[in-house]
Design a protein around this motif. Structure first.
Motif, PDB file in Angstrom:
ATOM      1  N   PHE B  16      -2.164  -3.944   5.139  1.00 28.46           N
ATOM      2  CA  PHE B  16      -1.515  -5.090   4.498  1.00 28.46           C
ATOM      3  C   PHE B  16      -0.194  -5.284   5.229  1.00 28.46           C
ATOM      4  N   LYS B  45      -5.835   4.635  -3.070  1.00 29.43           N
ATOM      5  CA  LYS B  45      -7.012   4.840  -3.913  1.00 29.43           C
ATOM      6  C   LYS B  45      -7.623   3.507  -4.360  1.00 29.43           C
ATOM      7  N   THR B  46      -6.755   2.641  -4.902  1.00 30.24           N
ATOM      8  CA  THR B  46      -7.249   1.350  -5.379  1.00 30.24           C
ATOM      9  C   THR B  46      -7.873   0.552  -4.247  1.00 30.24           C
TER      10      THR B  46
HETATM   11  N1  LIG Z   1      -2.595  -6.918  -1.762  1.00 28.84           N
HETATM   12  C1  LIG Z   1      -1.696  -6.117  -1.162  1.00 28.84           C
HETATM   13  N2  LIG Z   1      -0.725  -6.651  -0.399  1.00 28.84           N
HETATM   14  C2  LIG Z   1       0.176  -5.875   0.234  1.00 28.84           C
HETATM   15  N3  LIG Z   1       0.201  -4.542   0.158  1.00 28.84           N
HETATM   16  C3  LIG Z   1      -0.725  -3.929  -0.597  1.00 28.84           C
HETATM   17  C4  LIG Z   1      -1.723  -4.688  -1.296  1.00 28.84           C
HETATM   18  N4  LIG Z   1      -2.520  -3.819  -1.965  1.00 28.84           N
HETATM   19  C5  LIG Z   1      -2.044  -2.590  -1.691  1.00 28.84           C
HETATM   20  N5  LIG Z   1      -0.982  -2.653  -0.872  1.00 28.84           N
HETATM   21  C6  LIG Z   1      -0.234  -1.491  -0.328  1.00 28.84           C
HETATM   22  O1  LIG Z   1      -1.153  -0.561   0.140  1.00 28.84           O
HETATM   23  C7  LIG Z   1      -0.799   0.749  -0.218  1.00 28.84           C
HETATM   24  C8  LIG Z   1      -1.910   1.407  -1.030  1.00 28.84           C
HETATM   25  O2  LIG Z   1      -2.029   0.740  -2.258  1.00 28.84           O
HETATM   26  P1  LIG Z   1      -3.085   1.152  -3.373  1.00 28.84           P
HETATM   27  O3  LIG Z   1      -4.430   1.206  -2.772  1.00 28.84           O
HETATM   28  O4  LIG Z   1      -2.895   0.210  -4.507  1.00 28.84           O
HETATM   29  O5  LIG Z   1      -2.588   2.594  -3.770  1.00 28.84           O
HETATM   30  P2  LIG Z   1      -2.940   3.479  -5.073  1.00 28.84           P
HETATM   31  O6  LIG Z   1      -4.014   2.800  -5.843  1.00 28.84           O
HETATM   32  O7  LIG Z   1      -3.337   4.802  -4.542  1.00 28.84           O
HETATM   33  O8  LIG Z   1      -1.648   3.556  -5.847  1.00 28.84           O
HETATM   34  C9  LIG Z   1       0.506   0.631  -0.985  1.00 28.84           C
HETATM   35  O9  LIG Z   1       1.546   0.915  -0.096  1.00 28.84           O
HETATM   36  C10 LIG Z   1       0.542  -0.788  -1.426  1.00 28.84           C
HETATM   37  O10 LIG Z   1       1.859  -1.247  -1.508  1.00 28.84           O
END
Ligand SMILES: Nc1ncnc2c1ncn2[C@@H]1O[C@H](COP(=O)(O)OP(=O)(O)O)[C@@H](O)[C@H]1O
Ligand SMILES: [Mg+2]
Lengths: 255, 362
Positions: B16, B45-46
């Motif tokens: 991202f 993870k997400t």
């Molecule tokens: N749609 C998005 N736009 C920009 N950055 C994102 C987006 N989704 C996730 N991120 C970034 O990607 C990284 C991993 O996010 P995420 O998968 O949500 O982590 P977790 O679920 O383990 O907390 C984070 O640094 C987050 O800020």
């Protein structure tokens, strides 16, 4: 003491707001033509109003313009709000800021600029240009109302719908539309009322062939307030009261 | 014959802007297992779940389901359902219609929708609440609706993104058991996301510990807890004490490590060589304490120190001990019928050691 003061304060505000309207309503039933003295109850100004063909025609024109411009503005505005919410595209930020600029710009500026625009294009001012002008100034209000509502939703709802097998169309029909319909109705009503009582923009953008009520009243009032005007204003007041009540009920129903 | 994974990620990367959310990740998920993605907030993870569900397209790499390439299939065409962290129930629909949504989109007939929804409602124990709107439900009930809405579609894989994180402690314990029961009852593959290591350890068949978009270690809860591959995993899945040492002598399958001048015998699984600097890791419950304080221990070597803090926990007593060399260690003692004097007092001199084989050497 505090309590009494609060009530007094509130009453004062409401008196300021509604007393003039109440006086207007009362005078619309006053038998005296010129004096402000009470000369007895009459309905003659109402019958005079309904038999004044040019006034009634202006009224019909106004309703027609308000209805069509608010419908068109609502459709375009809703689609625009959806696009701003749903898609990331180049210039999105700038475009959505300009929506506010249009909303904030003074009517007089908008009226004159639209007039110049029509002159440059060589379009004869009249019903059509008036309609375009009204759509233009109603549009931002719809966009803002609808956008405020969608952006309040959990974005994941759209993903959930997809996850459960909905296509883009199905998602819109079964999820998005039912959730934003109160905002659409609100935006439409707002547009309708804005269009119905606009004077300034209309003054610049309509032609002599197409008279609408606010302009008509404006020109009549310049020759002094006639009791018919009181009657007409009373009718319009109750009409708007009715729309507000209906919209309130509709929105409540949809919660 | 090798088992074919139900979901396979190969070299998946997702960026991202300048953040690498998922970094060349390989992951195999097997039919029917309860796999947990465990890691700190922001480790990706997400994003991994969203890639499996189809909401994100990987920048590079491929994703397969039962061997078929899934990478460019949209989410509404995948046999996968998601339970979102925020539940994301449809606010304008009642419980029944929320759950029925997926089946309606599949154009199932009215009668089978009725049946399936009723069954799902029974499974998640929501009977009687069919006509309620989401805002009239408690957090736990909303969670159940979100579960039912997903499982009614009989997905091959159910993705759960921190589904319990919004619930309070008691309800969370209850829902953990409930989720395990659902997993057994439905027999479908669960991919569960959490940042809570206790939850991960108690619920999963396998755990993938994630950090900065990569998988640090994947294995059973026991392996992850008792044989962490690296410091990150060791620290993330629970309290751990770290001792720096140097290998003195290598024997068959074991080695002698010098820690603060004492020679401890440790297992040699990693081809240690004499002179090598190592870290010896011990979980708080693997350390033994004896009341002596002169370094003689029981039979073997021991480290001496004094008790700083005694924290009585009911089932256990936690001790914070400062070693004579200045390190602070954390020890958990279980009450034991045979061993009466587990009750130490603050300031008391003690020796600590451990049984051969309970340590982890990195
Ligand atoms: N749609 C998005 N736009 C920009 N950055 C994102 C987006 N989704 C996730 N991120 C970034 O990607 C990284 C991993 O996010 P995420 O998968 O949500 O982590 P977790 O679920 O383990 O907390 C984070 O640094 C987050 O800020
Ligand atoms: Mg997350």
């Amino acid at each position: 003491m505090n309590r009494t003061f609060r009530y007094l304060y509130l009453s004062a505000i409401y008196v300021c707001l509604y007393l003039p309207i109440l006086i207007l309503v009362i005078y619309s039933f006053n038998a005296s033509r010129y004096s402000t003295n009470w000369q007895g109850f009459t309905l003659q100004w109402y019958s005079a109003l309904f038999s004044n063909t040019s006034l009634m025609e202006a009224f019909r024109n106004s309703l027609l313009v308000a209805f069509s411009s608010s419908v068109v503005a609502t459709v375009i505005g809703t689609l625009a709000a959806l696009a701003f919410y749903r898609y990331r595209f180049w210039g999105r930020q700038i475009m959505s800021s300009f929506i506010y600029v249009v909303m904030m710009s003074p009517d007089i500026v908008m009226g004159i600029s639209l007039l110049m625009f029509f002159i440059i294009l060589g379009v004869q001012t009249g019903a059509f240009t008036l309609l375009l002008a009204h759509i233009t100034f109603c549009l931002p209000f719809v966009v803002v109302t609808v956008y405020a509502r969608i952006s309040g939703f959990d974005r994941n709802i759209i993903d959930v719908a997809k996850d459960l097998g909905a296509s883009e169309m199905q998602m819109f029909r079964h999820i998005m539309l039912p959730m934003i319909i109160p905002a659409i109705i609100a935006g439409w009503l707002l547009s309708f009322t804005l269009s119905l009582d606009d004077v300034i923009v209309s003054f610049f953008t309509t032609g002599p062939s197409f008279e609408i009520l606010p302009l008509k009243i404006y020109s009549m009032v310049r020759l002094g307030i006639k009791p018919e005007i009181n009657a007409l204003s009373t009718v319009m007041f109750f009409l708007s009261l009715l729309t507000v009540t209906v919209s309130h009920l509709v929105i409540k129903e949809n919660r | 014959m090798e088992k074919v994974p139900i979901v396979r990620l190969r070299g998946v990367t997702k960026r991202f802007d300048d953040v690498v959310a998922v970094d060349t990740l390989d992951l195999d998920i097997y039919e029917g297992e309860f796999l947990t993605l465990l890691g700190p907030s922001g480790c990706g993870k997400t994003t991994v779940l969203r890639i499996i569900a189809g909401f994100e397209t990987p920048d590079t790499g491929e994703i397969f389901m039962n061997g078929d390439r899934l990478t460019n299939i949209p989410p509404n065409k995948r046999n996968v359902n998601t339970v979102f962290q925020s539940y994301a129930l449809f606010p304008h629909m009642n419980v029944f219609d929320n759950i029925a949504f997926g089946l309606k989109m599949k154009q199932c007939d009215k009668k089978s929708i009725q049946e399936e929804v009723r069954r799902a409602i029974d499974i998640v124990k929501l009977s009687g609440l069919e006509q309620r709107r989401p805002f009239q439900l408690s957090g736990g009930q909303q969670q159940r609706v979100a579960m039912a809405r997903a499982i009614v579609n009989k997905p091959k894989v159910l993705l759960l993104d921190e589904p319990l994180s919004a619930l309070d402690y008691r309800l969370r314990q209850e829902m953990q058991l409930e989720l395990k029961r659902l997993h057994r009852q439905l027999g479908i593959t669960f991919v569960f996301v959490t940042h809570d290591q206790v939850e991960a350890i108690s619920m999963s068949d396998r755990i993938a510990v994630m950090n900065e978009g990569r998988i640090e270690q994947i294995g059973t809860p026991i392996t992850i807890y008792e044989e962490p591959d690296n410091m990150f995993v060791a620290r993330f899945v629970g309290e751990i004490n770290v001792f720096d040492g140097r290998v003195k002598h290598v024997e068959n399958g074991s080695a002698q490590v010098d820690i603060h001048g004492q020679r401890f015998k440790v297992q040699n699984k990693k081809n240690l060589f004499p002179g090598q600097d190592v870290t010896v890791l011990l979980r708080p419950e693997d350390i033994m304490v004896s009341p002596n304080g002169n370094g003689s221990g029981g039979e073997g070597p021991a480290l001496s120190g004094s008790v700083d803090e005694v924290i009585y926990k009911g089932k256990t007593v936690d001790l914070i001990i400062t070693l004579d060399q200045g390190e602070t260690i954390f020890v958990t003692q279980f009450f034991n019928e045979d061993q009466e004097n587990v009750v130490y007092s603050q300031g008391q001199r003690v020796d600590v050691d451990w049984l051969y084989g309970w340590e982890v050497v990195l």
